[in-house]
Design an enzyme around this catalytic site. Sequence first.
Site, PDB file in Angstrom:
ATOM      1  N   ARG A 121      -2.374   4.069   5.816  1.00 53.21           N
ATOM      2  CA  ARG A 121      -2.905   4.329   4.452  1.00 53.21           C
ATOM      3  C   ARG A 121      -2.279   5.879   3.558  1.00 53.21           C
ATOM      4  NH1 ARG A 121      -7.442   0.741   4.465  1.00 53.21           N
ATOM      5  NH2 ARG A 121      -7.206   0.611   2.196  1.00 53.21           N
TER       6      ARG A 121
ATOM      7  N   LYS B 183     -16.653  -5.734  -4.725  1.00 54.00           N
ATOM      8  CA  LYS B 183     -16.567  -4.162  -4.029  1.00 54.00           C
ATOM      9  C   LYS B 183     -15.288  -3.750  -4.710  1.00 54.00           C
ATOM     10  CE  LYS B 183     -14.624  -3.290   0.065  1.00 54.00           C
ATOM     11  NZ  LYS B 183     -13.351  -2.302   0.127  1.00 54.00           N
ATOM     12  N   ASN B 184     -14.039  -4.379  -4.671  1.00 52.69           N
ATOM     13  CA  ASN B 184     -12.819  -3.852  -4.931  1.00 52.69           C
ATOM     14  C   ASN B 184     -12.692  -3.465  -6.679  1.00 52.69           C
ATOM     15  OD1 ASN B 184     -12.386  -3.609  -2.484  1.00 52.69           O
ATOM     16  ND2 ASN B 184     -10.558  -4.841  -2.360  1.00 52.69           N
TER      17      ASN B 184
ATOM     18  N   ASP C 108      -7.012  -9.364   2.581  1.00 50.80           N
ATOM     19  CA  ASP C 108      -8.356  -8.952   3.233  1.00 50.80           C
ATOM     20  C   ASP C 108      -8.841 -10.415   3.732  1.00 50.80           C
ATOM     21  OD1 ASP C 108      -8.307  -6.375   2.261  1.00 50.80           O
ATOM     22  OD2 ASP C 108      -9.209  -6.709   0.644  1.00 50.80           O
TER      23      ASP C 108
ATOM     24  N   CYS D  35      -6.508   4.429   9.278  1.00 49.92           N
ATOM     25  CA  CYS D  35      -7.503   3.832   9.836  1.00 49.92           C
ATOM     26  C   CYS D  35      -6.988   2.485  10.672  1.00 49.92           C
ATOM     27  CB  CYS D  35      -8.412   3.266   8.690  1.00 49.92           C
ATOM     28  SG  CYS D  35      -7.690   1.712   7.537  1.00 49.92           S
TER      29      CYS D  35
ATOM     30  N   ARG E 146     -20.179  -2.728   5.113  1.00 53.82           N
ATOM     31  CA  ARG E 146     -19.667  -1.813   4.292  1.00 53.82           C
ATOM     32  C   ARG E 146     -19.077  -2.864   2.974  1.00 53.82           C
ATOM     33  NH1 ARG E 146     -15.137   2.101   6.628  1.00 53.82           N
ATOM     34  NH2 ARG E 146     -14.816   2.177   4.192  1.00 53.82           N
TER      35      ARG E 146
HETATM   36  C1  UD1 Z   1      -6.787  -2.311  -1.975  1.00 53.37           C
HETATM   37  C2  UD1 Z   1      -8.113  -2.816  -1.611  1.00 53.37           C
HETATM   38  C3  UD1 Z   1      -8.000  -3.570  -0.313  1.00 53.37           C
HETATM   39  C4  UD1 Z   1      -6.731  -4.599  -0.132  1.00 53.37           C
HETATM   40  C5  UD1 Z   1      -5.434  -3.813  -0.607  1.00 53.37           C
HETATM   41  C6  UD1 Z   1      -4.154  -4.714  -0.610  1.00 53.37           C
HETATM   42  C7  UD1 Z   1      -9.650  -1.639  -2.794  1.00 53.37           C
HETATM   43  C8  UD1 Z   1     -10.974  -0.620  -2.916  1.00 53.37           C
HETATM   44  N1  UD1 Z   1      -9.100  -1.848  -1.557  1.00 53.37           N
HETATM   45  O1  UD1 Z   1      -6.353  -1.130  -1.248  1.00 53.37           O
HETATM   46  O2  UD1 Z   1      -9.270  -4.090   0.036  1.00 53.37           O
HETATM   47  O3  UD1 Z   1      -6.436  -4.750   1.224  1.00 53.37           O
HETATM   48  O4  UD1 Z   1      -5.610  -3.336  -1.943  1.00 53.37           O
HETATM   49  O5  UD1 Z   1      -4.720  -5.811  -1.484  1.00 53.37           O
HETATM   50  O6  UD1 Z   1      -9.320  -1.809  -3.874  1.00 53.37           O
HETATM   51  N2  UD1 Z   1       1.007   2.215   0.426  1.00 53.37           N
HETATM   52  C9  UD1 Z   1       1.926   3.360   0.315  1.00 53.37           C
HETATM   53  N3  UD1 Z   1       1.901   4.558  -0.206  1.00 53.37           N
HETATM   54  C10 UD1 Z   1       0.696   4.421  -1.051  1.00 53.37           C
HETATM   55  C11 UD1 Z   1      -0.214   3.458  -1.317  1.00 53.37           C
HETATM   56  C12 UD1 Z   1       0.041   2.253  -0.507  1.00 53.37           C
HETATM   57  O7  UD1 Z   1       2.896   3.114   1.389  1.00 53.37           O
HETATM   58  O8  UD1 Z   1       0.771   5.532  -1.915  1.00 53.37           O
HETATM   59  C13 UD1 Z   1       0.960   0.977   1.226  1.00 53.37           C
HETATM   60  C14 UD1 Z   1      -0.075   1.009   2.070  1.00 53.37           C
HETATM   61  O9  UD1 Z   1      -0.158   1.692   3.527  1.00 53.37           O
HETATM   62  C15 UD1 Z   1      -0.307  -0.418   2.304  1.00 53.37           C
HETATM   63  C16 UD1 Z   1       0.366  -1.132   1.145  1.00 53.37           C
HETATM   64  O10 UD1 Z   1       1.129   0.118   0.499  1.00 53.37           O
HETATM   65  O11 UD1 Z   1       0.469  -0.873   3.310  1.00 53.37           O
HETATM   66  C17 UD1 Z   1      -0.901  -1.629  -0.019  1.00 53.37           C
HETATM   67  O12 UD1 Z   1      -1.759  -0.748  -0.171  1.00 53.37           O
HETATM   68  P1  UD1 Z   1      -2.402  -0.754  -1.585  1.00 53.37           P
HETATM   69  O13 UD1 Z   1      -2.050  -1.744  -2.453  1.00 53.37           O
HETATM   70  O14 UD1 Z   1      -2.521   0.589  -2.179  1.00 53.37           O
HETATM   71  O15 UD1 Z   1      -3.964  -1.000  -1.002  1.00 53.37           O
HETATM   72  P2  UD1 Z   1      -5.344   0.068  -1.527  1.00 53.37           P
HETATM   73  O16 UD1 Z   1      -5.445   0.341  -2.806  1.00 53.37           O
HETATM   74  O17 UD1 Z   1      -5.382   0.876  -0.332  1.00 53.37           O
END
Ligand code: UD1
Length: 430
Positions: free
Chosen positions: A132, A33-34, A315, A127, A407
Amino acid sequence: MVYKAENGGIFLEWIEVSGGRPLNGVLKVQGSKNAALPILAGSLLHKGRTILHHCPRIQDVDSMVAILRDLGCEVTWEADSLTIDAGNLCSFYVPHQWGEKMRSSVILLGSLLGRLGKANLPYPGGCTIGERPIDIHLAALGEMGVRITSKEHRFEAAAEELTGKRLRLRFPSVGATENVILAAVLAKGRTILENGAREPEIEELLRFLKGKGARIEEKEGVYVIDGVEELSDSEFCLVSDRIVAGTYLFAAAATRGAICLEDAPVRHMTAVLDALRRMGAVIRIGGGTILMDGRKAGMPIPYLKTEPYPGFPTDLQSPLLAALAVAEGESCVEETIFEARFHVVRHLNRMGADIRVDGNRASLKGVGKIHGTYVKAEELRGGAALLVAALAAEGTTLLEEPGYIRRGYEDIFADFRRLGASIRHHQYGG
Ligand code: UD1
């Protein structure tokens, strides 16, 4: 049959699991998925065709396909292969409903900017597992010349000309790394991204983009992207899903079963396999196959924390908790990625688990056996963990809102049935 839910309402859809049977047998692992989501976004960069094989048929992919169609792409399924023709991409506006329905819709930001110079998207919003935010995405793109204007729950990003720059992320966010890479592929000049995430799904995105003619190199989280004029048609086979594979392994460990996973992304699962070995599982690996004997996987893990790759993935934290809840002894799990990822503990404790949460740490007293009851999925991986617990529990568990689990898992209920589980699906009125 009608069941009353915890809040007094009536279940609309639920599954009934008769637990306590060891899972045994062979399964093939679905596509990731990711990896699929950023690669689908990446297909927009090219004014032509992309064919993706081994694409998981899950709700998040369906949502992404619907968005691509909204934007003007032609998308067709044939078995597990998707063909995307982005030749007629005409819109940069992602409708509001997708912000709530699929938080990763923000991954379209980089490729819409790269292809059309503009993107208008809903803010993803918080969420169950955390807030996020997308500040890291926006700050990095800002350095590449992107102007952001926000209005209510949406934002518009625009750049006269995307220009390569040297950038450093304050935290290796997976989504932000992907967005910068996607924006940089067709940008002018060289982008150097430091402190980028190194999750295997990003390696897949690179492999995909390079197959289309992009010029990208990576070394230890530093990405060097030289902008190109255009990309070309391509065909690509998605890697298998390491989180799905891990969920199946923790389910087998929790039920003290023995399973064989084919097409498993073994190379990307070192931390997960280490955790299972610490629990007492005996694991043999051959090519893309994982053979796990979990009959003695009842040992606790004194301390484990989730970390960016190559550490233990956030995850799989909830499925791990479910397996440790039925171990014999004390474990401690620290969550370092998402601030609110322990909601599932309330439900696990209702099943007889003994888990105490203090900030970002969960302390578990393994109780050996738990029992079935009514529980409710509140998000994808927490829902999968409840299913793992239900399979290990004695008696019957009614699991409400199984839609959350779908999902990310193509056919998890049928897969577990193939391994010997008793799972029945019910729908109100059905
Ligand atoms: C992706 C994965 C998700 C996985 C996560 C961490 C996909 C579709 N989803 O999510 O399954 O759990 O990586 O391995 O690939 N953060 C900020 N600011 C930002 C972006 C992130 O503070 O602009 C924080 C988030 O709130 C979170 C952490 O950084 O606490 C990690 O987020 P991130 O690595 O961005 O995860 P996703 O890309 O959303």
